[in-house]
Design a protein around this motif. Structure first.
Motif, PDB file in Angstrom:
ATOM      1  N   PHE A 194     -39.664  46.933  -7.811  1.00 37.51           N
ATOM      2  CA  PHE A 194     -39.597  45.659  -8.528  1.00 37.51           C
ATOM      3  C   PHE A 194     -38.505  45.664  -9.597  1.00 37.51           C
ATOM      4  O   PHE A 194     -37.981  44.615  -9.963  1.00 37.51           O
ATOM      5  CB  PHE A 194     -40.950  45.353  -9.188  1.00 37.51           C
ATOM      6  CG  PHE A 194     -41.972  44.820  -8.232  1.00 37.51           C
ATOM      7  CD1 PHE A 194     -41.904  43.519  -7.766  1.00 37.51           C
ATOM      8  CD2 PHE A 194     -42.997  45.624  -7.776  1.00 37.51           C
ATOM      9  CE1 PHE A 194     -42.842  43.024  -6.876  1.00 37.51           C
ATOM     10  CE2 PHE A 194     -43.943  45.140  -6.887  1.00 37.51           C
ATOM     11  CZ  PHE A 194     -43.866  43.836  -6.431  1.00 37.51           C
ATOM     12  N   PHE A 195     -38.161  46.830 -10.107  1.00 40.83           N
ATOM     13  CA  PHE A 195     -37.151  46.921 -11.159  1.00 40.83           C
ATOM     14  C   PHE A 195     -35.783  47.321 -10.623  1.00 40.83           C
ATOM     15  O   PHE A 195     -34.801  47.294 -11.355  1.00 40.83           O
ATOM     16  CB  PHE A 195     -37.607  47.931 -12.220  1.00 40.83           C
ATOM     17  CG  PHE A 195     -38.929  47.608 -12.848  1.00 40.83           C
ATOM     18  CD1 PHE A 195     -39.010  46.743 -13.922  1.00 40.83           C
ATOM     19  CD2 PHE A 195     -40.107  48.147 -12.342  1.00 40.83           C
ATOM     20  CE1 PHE A 195     -40.229  46.426 -14.499  1.00 40.83           C
ATOM     21  CE2 PHE A 195     -41.340  47.834 -12.903  1.00 40.83           C
ATOM     22  CZ  PHE A 195     -41.393  46.974 -13.990  1.00 40.83           C
ATOM     23  N   ALA A 196     -35.727  47.704  -9.353  1.00 43.49           N
ATOM     24  CA  ALA A 196     -34.475  48.203  -8.783  1.00 43.49           C
ATOM     25  C   ALA A 196     -33.392  47.128  -8.765  1.00 43.49           C
ATOM     26  O   ALA A 196     -32.208  47.420  -8.993  1.00 43.49           O
ATOM     27  CB  ALA A 196     -34.718  48.729  -7.373  1.00 43.49           C
ATOM     28  N   GLY A 197     -33.779  45.880  -8.514  1.00 50.49           N
ATOM     29  CA  GLY A 197     -32.790  44.807  -8.492  1.00 50.49           C
ATOM     30  C   GLY A 197     -32.126  44.609  -9.836  1.00 50.49           C
ATOM     31  O   GLY A 197     -30.906  44.441  -9.923  1.00 50.49           O
TER      32      GLY A 197
ATOM     33  N   ALA B 112     -20.856  41.592  -3.859  1.00 46.14           N
ATOM     34  CA  ALA B 112     -22.242  42.002  -3.676  1.00 46.14           C
ATOM     35  C   ALA B 112     -23.167  40.999  -4.350  1.00 46.14           C
ATOM     36  O   ALA B 112     -22.970  40.658  -5.522  1.00 46.14           O
ATOM     37  CB  ALA B 112     -22.467  43.400  -4.253  1.00 46.14           C
ATOM     38  N   PRO B 113     -24.185  40.502  -3.642  1.00 39.04           N
ATOM     39  CA  PRO B 113     -25.088  39.515  -4.235  1.00 39.04           C
ATOM     40  C   PRO B 113     -25.906  40.110  -5.369  1.00 39.04           C
ATOM     41  O   PRO B 113     -26.255  41.288  -5.357  1.00 39.04           O
ATOM     42  CB  PRO B 113     -25.999  39.117  -3.054  1.00 39.04           C
ATOM     43  CG  PRO B 113     -25.953  40.297  -2.140  1.00 39.04           C
ATOM     44  CD  PRO B 113     -24.582  40.861  -2.269  1.00 39.04           C
ATOM     45  N   ARG B 114     -26.176  39.281  -6.375  1.00 41.39           N
ATOM     46  CA  ARG B 114     -27.033  39.716  -7.475  1.00 41.39           C
ATOM     47  C   ARG B 114     -28.489  39.629  -7.049  1.00 41.39           C
ATOM     48  O   ARG B 114     -28.861  38.836  -6.199  1.00 41.39           O
ATOM     49  CB  ARG B 114     -26.805  38.838  -8.708  1.00 41.39           C
ATOM     50  CG  ARG B 114     -25.475  39.103  -9.392  1.00 41.39           C
ATOM     51  CD  ARG B 114     -25.303  38.203 -10.608  1.00 41.39           C
ATOM     52  NE  ARG B 114     -26.340  38.433 -11.605  1.00 41.39           N
ATOM     53  CZ  ARG B 114     -26.304  39.404 -12.515  1.00 41.39           C
ATOM     54  NH1 ARG B 114     -25.310  40.255 -12.528  1.00 41.39           N
ATOM     55  NH2 ARG B 114     -27.265  39.529 -13.406  1.00 41.39           N
ATOM     56  N   HIS B 115     -29.302  40.460  -7.642  1.00 45.40           N
ATOM     57  CA  HIS B 115     -30.723  40.482  -7.339  1.00 45.40           C
ATOM     58  C   HIS B 115     -31.487  39.821  -8.474  1.00 45.40           C
ATOM     59  O   HIS B 115     -31.042  39.822  -9.624  1.00 45.40           O
ATOM     60  CB  HIS B 115     -31.203  41.920  -7.165  1.00 45.40           C
ATOM     61  CG  HIS B 115     -30.599  42.601  -5.987  1.00 45.40           C
ATOM     62  ND1 HIS B 115     -31.176  42.590  -4.743  1.00 45.40           N
ATOM     63  CD2 HIS B 115     -29.434  43.288  -5.853  1.00 45.40           C
ATOM     64  CE1 HIS B 115     -30.413  43.252  -3.898  1.00 45.40           C
ATOM     65  NE2 HIS B 115     -29.356  43.686  -4.544  1.00 45.40           N
ATOM     66  N   PRO B 116     -32.648  39.264  -8.179  1.00 44.95           N
ATOM     67  CA  PRO B 116     -33.442  38.643  -9.232  1.00 44.95           C
ATOM     68  C   PRO B 116     -34.046  39.695 -10.149  1.00 44.95           C
ATOM     69  O   PRO B 116     -34.189  40.858  -9.776  1.00 44.95           O
ATOM     70  CB  PRO B 116     -34.540  37.907  -8.448  1.00 44.95           C
ATOM     71  CG  PRO B 116     -34.687  38.709  -7.201  1.00 44.95           C
ATOM     72  CD  PRO B 116     -33.317  39.201  -6.866  1.00 44.95           C
ATOM     73  N   SER B 117     -34.400  39.279 -11.340  1.00 49.30           N
ATOM     74  CA  SER B 117     -35.112  40.180 -12.238  1.00 49.30           C
ATOM     75  C   SER B 117     -36.504  40.436 -11.657  1.00 49.30           C
ATOM     76  O   SER B 117     -36.968  39.728 -10.763  1.00 49.30           O
ATOM     77  CB  SER B 117     -35.244  39.551 -13.627  1.00 49.30           C
ATOM     78  OG  SER B 117     -36.123  38.437 -13.578  1.00 49.30           O
ATOM     79  N   TRP B 118     -37.177  41.439 -12.190  1.00 46.29           N
ATOM     80  CA  TRP B 118     -38.502  41.751 -11.658  1.00 46.29           C
ATOM     81  C   TRP B 118     -39.482  40.609 -11.871  1.00 46.29           C
ATOM     82  O   TRP B 118     -40.386  40.395 -11.059  1.00 46.29           O
ATOM     83  CB  TRP B 118     -39.029  43.051 -12.283  1.00 46.29           C
ATOM     84  CG  TRP B 118     -39.249  43.002 -13.764  1.00 46.29           C
ATOM     85  CD1 TRP B 118     -38.358  43.278 -14.749  1.00 46.29           C
ATOM     86  CD2 TRP B 118     -40.466  42.661 -14.430  1.00 46.29           C
ATOM     87  NE1 TRP B 118     -38.925  43.124 -15.976  1.00 46.29           N
ATOM     88  CE2 TRP B 118     -40.230  42.754 -15.820  1.00 46.29           C
ATOM     89  CE3 TRP B 118     -41.737  42.284 -13.983  1.00 46.29           C
ATOM     90  CZ2 TRP B 118     -41.206  42.490 -16.767  1.00 46.29           C
ATOM     91  CZ3 TRP B 118     -42.719  42.018 -14.925  1.00 46.29           C
ATOM     92  CH2 TRP B 118     -42.458  42.121 -16.283  1.00 46.29           C
ATOM     93  N   LYS B 119     -39.291  39.840 -12.952  1.00 49.76           N
ATOM     94  CA  LYS B 119     -40.179  38.691 -13.181  1.00 49.76           C
ATOM     95  C   LYS B 119     -39.977  37.632 -12.107  1.00 49.76           C
ATOM     96  O   LYS B 119     -40.935  37.068 -11.565  1.00 49.76           O
ATOM     97  CB  LYS B 119     -39.916  38.101 -14.564  1.00 49.76           C
ATOM     98  CG  LYS B 119     -40.323  39.010 -15.720  1.00 49.76           C
ATOM     99  CD  LYS B 119     -40.041  38.347 -17.058  1.00 49.76           C
ATOM    100  CE  LYS B 119     -40.440  39.248 -18.216  1.00 49.76           C
ATOM    101  NZ  LYS B 119     -40.139  38.620 -19.527  1.00 49.76           N
ATOM    102  N   LEU B 120     -38.698  37.343 -11.795  1.00 45.76           N
ATOM    103  CA  LEU B 120     -38.417  36.366 -10.748  1.00 45.76           C
ATOM    104  C   LEU B 120     -38.888  36.883  -9.390  1.00 45.76           C
ATOM    105  O   LEU B 120     -39.324  36.104  -8.536  1.00 45.76           O
ATOM    106  CB  LEU B 120     -36.919  36.057 -10.697  1.00 45.76           C
ATOM    107  CG  LEU B 120     -36.334  35.279 -11.871  1.00 45.76           C
ATOM    108  CD1 LEU B 120     -34.842  35.050 -11.665  1.00 45.76           C
ATOM    109  CD2 LEU B 120     -37.053  33.944 -12.038  1.00 45.76           C
TER     110      LEU B 120
END
Length: 518
Positions: free
Chosen positions: A103-106, A248-256
């Motif tokens: 969940f935090f990797a992004g 490279a696409p950005r990843h959502p935060s763990w909350k999102l």
């Protein structure tokens, strides 16, 4: 431009500034008003090294050397050790921390970049494999393996997040199948090569565990994998084969990420019927690797079993994939055919295995017992069963992914489906490895494996019947959309879009950046 706007489209084209003055009949900007910016590609040796396919091959070899050899080590049973307790506890820790760390990797990948995340993620595999060498030299250092497993769980989340980012970024739309095929072919060979190395190192051994040489060979290969990201090109400096920039696409935060999972579950609750299938998808490894391969065979036989197991995985994934991709057969027929094949395989494998499992227990075969070798009577039948186990594993994973793909074509929705898949898979893995570590009876482990596989198929059947259609509806394609005012629209509102002047942007929930949910 109709239907959906791919989240990767912004990487390929740029607004010319007059897009808001022209829109198509459906209220979306006219695709003819988009202008692509073409960047020059490097030539010569630099052009070859900077080529996206070259970088995809390097990415494949990172996973070949790291997760691939991790699979080969696990496939030996007990990580190649005599007693499975320590490796079982370590695997339980790996999956538990992976489930949390993913969940935090992004967010971490967004901060440090995919290349650095890939480098950091690969270090966990080297430390984990090295920890088994340490225990082989210092038998009382079992806690080090468990600590290394905890570190690996977080690293694995980083590595696979970075891998997904780069695999989305490198190819053009028409090259995605090629790039993904090249990557997975290289990655899957990692376990095969690792198993071959183990077999070569232990072919003349009659012991029940591997020697230091096997761990040293694995560690050297894994360290090579750790170094490969240092040689890879920064994706932001690369140009695709069509002249567009790699981003490279950005990843959502763990909350999102968590919120996106909730939205997916709320808008497509049929995914609930696949949760038992997801949960079972890593459960069977423990019985196969530890309660069968490690319990019955010496290290030479275990190494050969491991090799044919991973070869069978390649055959199984290709064969079931060939069936599921037959376009001359209706999608629903393919879905039910895949389900029937899995159902038959589950019962063939476990009825056969039951007649072996009822003949031994943890007490009857202690870790230091004299175990079966490759030239012993009955070995041929037992290795044939193990081949079927490898086929079943690959078919199960491939079919699960195919069913999810049949539910939607939206990358955002599929990403959340995959998030559920990995979460429940990791939870199951953490639980079953811990059950093995506390010495749950072999028969209990076996029955739980069989029961979970059957329940996974039983729950999946009504989902296939009600949800898998010949064609994916528009409402299945899209998770949500955000207009210029920041309002979220559900899929039903998007079937008849109205012009909004400056364009109405569709939101792939997992890809959205710098916005908050209402």
């Amino acid at each position: 431009m109709t239907g959906t706007l791919d989240s990767g489209a912004s990487e390929k084209s740029y607004d010319t500034g007059n897009m808001h003055n022209a829109s198509s009949d459906d209220g979306y900007p006219n695709k003819h008003e988009r202008t692509s910016v073409i960047f020059p590609q490097p030539t010569g040796v630099k052009g070859l090294w900077y080529h996206p396919l070259t970088q995809a091959v390097l990415l494949g070899f990172v996973c070949f050397m790291c997760p691939g050899l991790f699979n080969a080590l696990n496939g030996l049973g007990a990580g190649g050790q005599v007693d499975s307790t320590t490796s079982a506890n370590a695997n339980s820790t790996v999956y538990a921390t992976f489930a949390v760390g993913a969940f935090f990797a992004g967010s971490v990948t967004n901060k440090i970049g995919a290349k650095r995340a890939l480098l950091l993620g690969s270090t966990g595999y080297a430390l984990y494999i090295g920890s088994f060498l340490v225990v082989n030299i210092h038998p009382k250092a079992g806690g080090f393996i468990i600590a290394a497993g905890a570190y690996l769980g977080f690293c694995a989340g980083l590595l696979w997040t970075a891998q997904g980012s780069l695999m989305l970024a490198y190819p053009t739309e028409s090259q995605k199948g090629l790039f993904i095929g090249v990557f997975w072919a290289i990655f899957n060979l990692g376990a095969v090569v690792g198993a071959s190395v183990s077999l070569g190192e232990n072919f003349h051994s009659k012991a029940n565990s591997v020697g230091n040489g096997t761990y040293v060979a694995f560690l050297v290969l894994t360290l090579i994998g750790v170094l490969i990201p240092l040689l890879m090109v920064d994706p932001n400096t690369m140009v695709r084969t069509d002249g567009t920039k790699v981003t490279a696409p950005r990843h959502p935060s763990w909350k999102l990420e968590i919120y996106g999972l909730w939205i997916t579950l709320k808008t497509d609750p049929m995914i609930l019927f696949l949760f038992p299938m997801f949960f079972a998808s890593n459960w069977f490894y423990t019985w196969q690797f530890n309660e069968y391969n490690n319990a019955l065979f010496n290290i030479r036989a275990r190494s050969l079993n491991n090799l044919v197991y991973w070869l069978a995985q390649i055959i199984g994934s290709i064969s079931i994939g060939f069936l599921l991709d037959q376009q001359n057969i209706s999608r629903r027929t393919r879905a039910f055919s895949g389900w029937i094949i899995l159902f038959v395989m589950v019962f063939v494998v476990h009825i056969w295995a039951y007649f072996y499992q009822k003949g031994y227990t943890r007490k009857s075969i202690p870790p230091d017992a004299q175990k079966m070798d490759i030239d012993d009577s009955g070995y041929t039948a037992k290795i044939m069963l193990y081949i079927l186990c490898g086929l079943l594993d690959a078919m199960w994973q491939t079919t699960a992914y195919w069913i999810m793909g049949a539910m939607s074509n939206d990358p955002a929705k599929l990403a959340h489906f995959t998030g559920f898949y990995k979460s429940f898979q990791s939870a199951g893995g953490a639980g079953v490895w811990r059950a093995d570590a506390v010495k749950t009876p072999f028969m209990n482990m076996f029955i739980s494996t069989w029961a979970l596989l059957v329940s996974g198929l039983v729950f999946a059947l009504p989902m296939i019947f009600l949800r898998v259609k010949e064609h994916t509806d528009y409402s299945d394609e899209v998770l949500a959309r955000m207009d210029d005012s920041g309002r979220i629209h559900v899929a039903a509102e998007m079937q008849a879009p109205t012009p909004t002047g400056d364009s109405v942007r569709e939101v792939r929930t997992i890809k959205r950046e710098q916005r908050s949910y209402p």
